[in-house]
Design a protein around this motif. Structure first.
Motif, PDB file in Angstrom:
ATOM      1  N   SER A  17       0.832  -1.205   0.000  1.00  0.00           N
ATOM      2  CA  SER A  17       0.000   0.000   0.000  1.00  0.00           C
ATOM      3  C   SER A  17       0.869   1.259   0.000  1.00  0.00           C
ATOM      4  CB  SER A  17      -0.928   0.015   1.212  1.00  0.00           C
ATOM      5  OG  SER A  17      -1.840  -1.051   1.145  1.00  0.00           O
ATOM      6  N   PHE A  21       1.035   4.166  -2.845  1.00  0.00           N
ATOM      7  CA  PHE A  21       0.893   5.564  -2.456  1.00  0.00           C
ATOM      8  C   PHE A  21       2.067   6.394  -2.987  1.00  0.00           C
ATOM      9  CE2 PHE A  21       2.069   8.760   0.820  1.00  0.00           C
ATOM     10  CZ  PHE A  21       0.996   9.625   0.654  1.00  0.00           C
ATOM     11  N   ARG A  24       1.826   6.783  -6.762  1.00  0.00           N
ATOM     12  CA  ARG A  24       0.792   7.753  -7.139  1.00  0.00           C
ATOM     13  C   ARG A  24       1.308   9.183  -6.977  1.00  0.00           C
ATOM     14  NH1 ARG A  24      -3.124   6.089  -4.068  1.00  0.00           N
ATOM     15  NH2 ARG A  24      -2.998   7.685  -2.476  1.00  0.00           N
TER      16      ARG A  24
END
Length: 154
Positions: A17, A21, A24
Motif C-alpha cells: 500500500s 501511495f 501515485r
C-alpha cells in the motif's frame, strides 16, 4: 496473528500500500514538476546513469518491460529529450544506442530536486532519526535477501 484479523494489518500488505501511495505521488509530481509522465522520467534517469545504452539496458535499469521502454524512448525522441545512434557491433552488425540530448540532460538535472521533494512529502510524519531508522530497516531486509538493483532486474 489470527485468521480473523483483516489483511490490512499484515505488514507486507501495508508495504504494498505504501508503494502504491508513493507511486501515485511520484506520477503526480513528475507531471506537475517536470511536465512528463513517470515512465519518461524513469528512462531519463536510466540514460543519465548509464550513458549511451541500448533499450534492454535502459529497461532493466528503469524496471520497465522492453516494449514499454521502446515506446517511452520514441516519445522522448519526439520531444527532443533523447536521440538514437547506430553503433557498429561485432555481434549483430549494428546496435542502436540511446542517449540524452542537451534538453534531456537539463531535465535530468531537475530530477534529484523533485525526488527530494517527493521523499520529504511522503515521509513528513517521520523525524530525521525515524527516517534514517526506516531506511536502515529497508536496507537490512533487502540485504538479508541479497537484493540489489542487479538481482531485481533478473
Amino acid at each position: 496473528m489470527s485468521s480473523s484479523e483483516p489483511h490490512e494489518k499484515i505488514l507486507v500488505y501495508r508495504i504494498r500500500s505504501l508503494d502504491k501511495f508513493i507511486t501515485r505521488i511520484a506520477v503526480e509530481m513528475a507531471k506537475d514538476k517536470l511536465q512528463l509522465p513517470l515512465p519518461e522520467v524513469q528512462i531519463i534517469t536510466a540514460l543519465g546513469a548509464l550513458g549511451p545504452t541500448g533499450v534492454m539496458e535502459a529497461s532493466r535499469y528503469a524496471e520497465q518491460d522492453k516494449s514499454q521502454t521502446s515506446r517511452v524512448i520514441e516519445s522522448l525522441i519526439a520531444k527532443g529529450l533523447a536521440k538514437k545512434k547506430d553503433k557498429p557491433s561485432r555481434i549483430d552488425g549494428r546496435i542502436t544506442q540511446i542517449s540524452l540530448t542537451a534538453k534531456g540532460s537539463a531535465v535530468l538535472k531537475k530530477i534529484p530536486r523533485v525526488e527530494s521533494i517527493l521523499e520529504a512529502g511522503v515521509f513528513h510524519a517521520l523525524s530525521d532519526k525515524e527516517r534514517a531508522q526506516f531506511s536502515g530497516f529497508v536496507d537490512k531486509i533487502l540485504n538479508s535477501h541479497r537484493w540489489s538493483k542487479a538481482t531485481d532486474q533478473e
